[in-house]
Design a protein around this motif. Structure first.
Motif, short mmCIF file in Angstrom:
data_model
loop_
_atom_site.label_atom_id
_atom_site.label_comp_id
_atom_site.label_asym_id
_atom_site.label_seq_id
_atom_site.Cartn_x
_atom_site.Cartn_y
_atom_site.Cartn_z
N LEU A 33 0.84 -1.19 0.00
CA LEU A 33 0.00 0.00 0.00
C LEU A 33 0.88 1.24 0.00
CD1 LEU A 33 -2.78 1.38 0.34
CD2 LEU A 33 -2.43 1.20 2.81
N ILE A 34 0.65 2.12 -0.96
CA ILE A 34 1.39 3.39 -0.98
C ILE A 34 0.83 4.30 0.11
CG2 ILE A 34 1.98 5.46 -2.31
CD1 ILE A 34 1.93 3.78 -4.83
N LEU A 35 1.69 4.66 1.06
CA LEU A 35 1.30 5.53 2.17
C LEU A 35 1.62 6.99 1.88
CD1 LEU A 35 2.67 3.35 5.10
CD2 LEU A 35 0.31 3.51 4.31
N ALA A 36 2.70 7.24 1.14
CA ALA A 36 3.12 8.61 0.84
C ALA A 36 3.88 8.62 -0.47
CB ALA A 36 4.00 9.17 1.96
N VAL A 37 3.82 9.76 -1.14
CA VAL A 37 4.55 9.96 -2.40
C VAL A 37 5.47 11.16 -2.20
CG1 VAL A 37 4.34 10.53 -4.85
CG2 VAL A 37 2.63 9.05 -3.75
N PHE A 38 6.73 10.99 -2.58
CA PHE A 38 7.71 12.07 -2.47
C PHE A 38 8.07 12.53 -3.87
CE2 PHE A 38 8.26 9.05 1.03
CZ PHE A 38 7.95 9.88 2.10
N ASP A 39 7.79 13.81 -4.16
CA ASP A 39 7.98 14.33 -5.51
C ASP A 39 9.13 15.32 -5.61
OD1 ASP A 39 6.89 16.47 -4.18
OD2 ASP A 39 5.17 16.71 -5.52
N ASP A 40 10.08 15.25 -4.69
CA ASP A 40 11.21 16.19 -4.70
C ASP A 40 11.99 16.15 -6.00
OD1 ASP A 40 10.40 16.65 -2.11
OD2 ASP A 40 12.06 15.56 -1.19
N ASP A 41 12.05 14.98 -6.62
CA ASP A 41 12.81 14.81 -7.86
C ASP A 41 11.91 14.52 -9.06
OD1 ASP A 41 15.31 15.13 -6.55
OD2 ASP A 41 15.23 13.05 -5.88
N ALA A 42 10.67 15.01 -9.01
CA ALA A 42 9.72 14.77 -10.11
C ALA A 42 10.38 15.15 -11.43
CB ALA A 42 8.45 15.58 -9.89
N PRO A 43 10.18 14.33 -12.44
CA PRO A 43 9.22 13.25 -12.63
C PRO A 43 9.68 11.89 -12.11
CG PRO A 43 10.35 13.59 -14.67
CD PRO A 43 10.91 14.59 -13.69
N GLN A 44 10.72 11.86 -11.28
CA GLN A 44 11.13 10.61 -10.63
C GLN A 44 10.61 10.65 -9.21
OE1 GLN A 44 15.37 10.67 -11.25
NE2 GLN A 44 15.17 9.96 -13.35
N PHE A 45 9.82 9.64 -8.83
CA PHE A 45 9.13 9.65 -7.55
C PHE A 45 9.63 8.55 -6.63
CE2 PHE A 45 6.36 11.36 -10.77
CZ PHE A 45 5.93 12.54 -10.20
N VAL A 63 -0.56 -2.47 14.63
CA VAL A 63 0.06 -1.78 13.49
C VAL A 63 -0.40 -2.34 12.15
CG1 VAL A 63 2.07 -1.08 14.83
CG2 VAL A 63 2.10 -3.26 13.57
N GLU A 64 -1.39 -3.24 12.17
CA GLU A 64 -1.84 -3.91 10.96
C GLU A 64 -3.33 -3.68 10.73
OE1 GLU A 64 1.14 -7.78 11.27
OE2 GLU A 64 -0.86 -7.91 12.14
N PHE A 65 -3.74 -3.82 9.48
CA PHE A 65 -5.15 -3.87 9.12
C PHE A 65 -5.27 -4.86 7.98
CE2 PHE A 65 -3.67 -1.01 5.90
CZ PHE A 65 -4.51 -1.21 4.81
N SER A 66 -6.45 -5.41 7.80
CA SER A 66 -6.63 -6.42 6.75
C SER A 66 -7.77 -6.05 5.82
CB SER A 66 -6.87 -7.80 7.37
OG SER A 66 -8.04 -7.79 8.15
N ILE A 67 -7.70 -6.63 4.64
CA ILE A 67 -8.77 -6.53 3.65
C ILE A 67 -9.20 -7.96 3.37
CG2 ILE A 67 -9.45 -5.74 1.37
CD1 ILE A 67 -7.17 -3.69 1.51
N VAL A 127 -6.87 2.07 8.80
CA VAL A 127 -5.53 2.47 8.38
C VAL A 127 -5.00 3.55 9.31
CG1 VAL A 127 -4.16 3.50 6.53
CG2 VAL A 127 -5.93 1.83 5.99
N GLN A 128 -5.83 4.51 9.66
CA GLN A 128 -5.39 5.58 10.57
C GLN A 128 -4.98 5.01 11.92
OE1 GLN A 128 -8.88 8.09 10.38
NE2 GLN A 128 -7.87 9.54 9.02
N ALA A 129 -5.75 4.07 12.46
CA ALA A 129 -5.43 3.47 13.75
C ALA A 129 -4.10 2.70 13.68
CB ALA A 129 -6.55 2.55 14.20
N ALA A 130 -3.90 1.95 12.62
CA ALA A 130 -2.66 1.20 12.45
C ALA A 130 -1.48 2.16 12.27
CB ALA A 130 -2.76 0.26 11.25
N PHE A 131 -1.68 3.26 11.54
CA PHE A 131 -0.63 4.25 11.33
C PHE A 131 -0.24 4.92 12.65
CE2 PHE A 131 0.88 8.51 10.34
CZ PHE A 131 1.94 8.21 9.49
N ARG A 132 -1.25 5.29 13.44
CA ARG A 132 -0.95 5.90 14.75
C ARG A 132 -0.17 4.95 15.63
NH1 ARG A 132 -6.16 8.06 14.16
NH2 ARG A 132 -7.07 6.37 15.38
N ALA A 133 -0.54 3.68 15.64
CA ALA A 133 0.17 2.69 16.44
C ALA A 133 1.59 2.48 15.93
CB ALA A 133 -0.58 1.37 16.44
#
Length: 136
Positions: A33-45, A63-67, A127-133
């Motif tokens: 799962l993509i949590l964040a995208v860093f575009d400092d060197d766009a178009p290379q991410f 720290v986990e969640f399931s689908i 996802v928010q609960a797992a991220f906080r943990a």
């Protein structure tokens, strides 16, 4: 070997990733799962991805969640998964969004890109609960 960069990704997308076992890409891709995208060197991410596994999907740590297909078919279908999957937000890494680390999934549901699907809105709280943990 030369690796190609994929076009701009989006946070909340489930991708086909060669999540590393140490510093090298694994040969067998798995959902991440993509949590964040860093575009400092766009178009290379670069992207921060959380590890996904189909093992022990009903035994969750904070720290986990399931689908799970049987519990939320809409979320399962939206994610583009083939198996019940849990994501471990404690196992998150920053990786270049290149063909070294990501590949086109079987059947290429979204064309020639690593995207499997997207995170369903019904999972945002989990996802928010797992991220906080994971970041506590």
């Amino acid at each position: 070997m030369t690796f190609q960069w994929w076009s701009e990704p989006t946070a909340g997308v489930v991708v086909w990733c060669h999540f590393p076992d140490s510093i090298n890409p694994r040969p067998k891709p798995r959902p991440a799962l993509i949590l964040a995208v860093f575009d400092d060197d766009a178009p290379q991410f670069d992207v921060r991805v959380a590890y996904g596994t189909s093992q022990r999907t009903t035994t969750l740590h904070r720290v986990e969640f399931s689908i799970l297909r049987g519990r939320n078919l809409a979320a399962y279908d939206a994610a583009g998964l083939s198996y019940d999957t849990k994501f471990d937000l404690k196992q998150a890494l920053d990786l270049p969004y290149t063909t070294e680390w990501f590949s086109v999934p079987p059947a290429a549901p979204h064309g020639q890109c690593p995207k499997l699907g997207t995170l369903h809105p019904s999972l945002v709280r989990a996802v928010q609960a797992a991220f906080r943990a994971a970041t506590a």
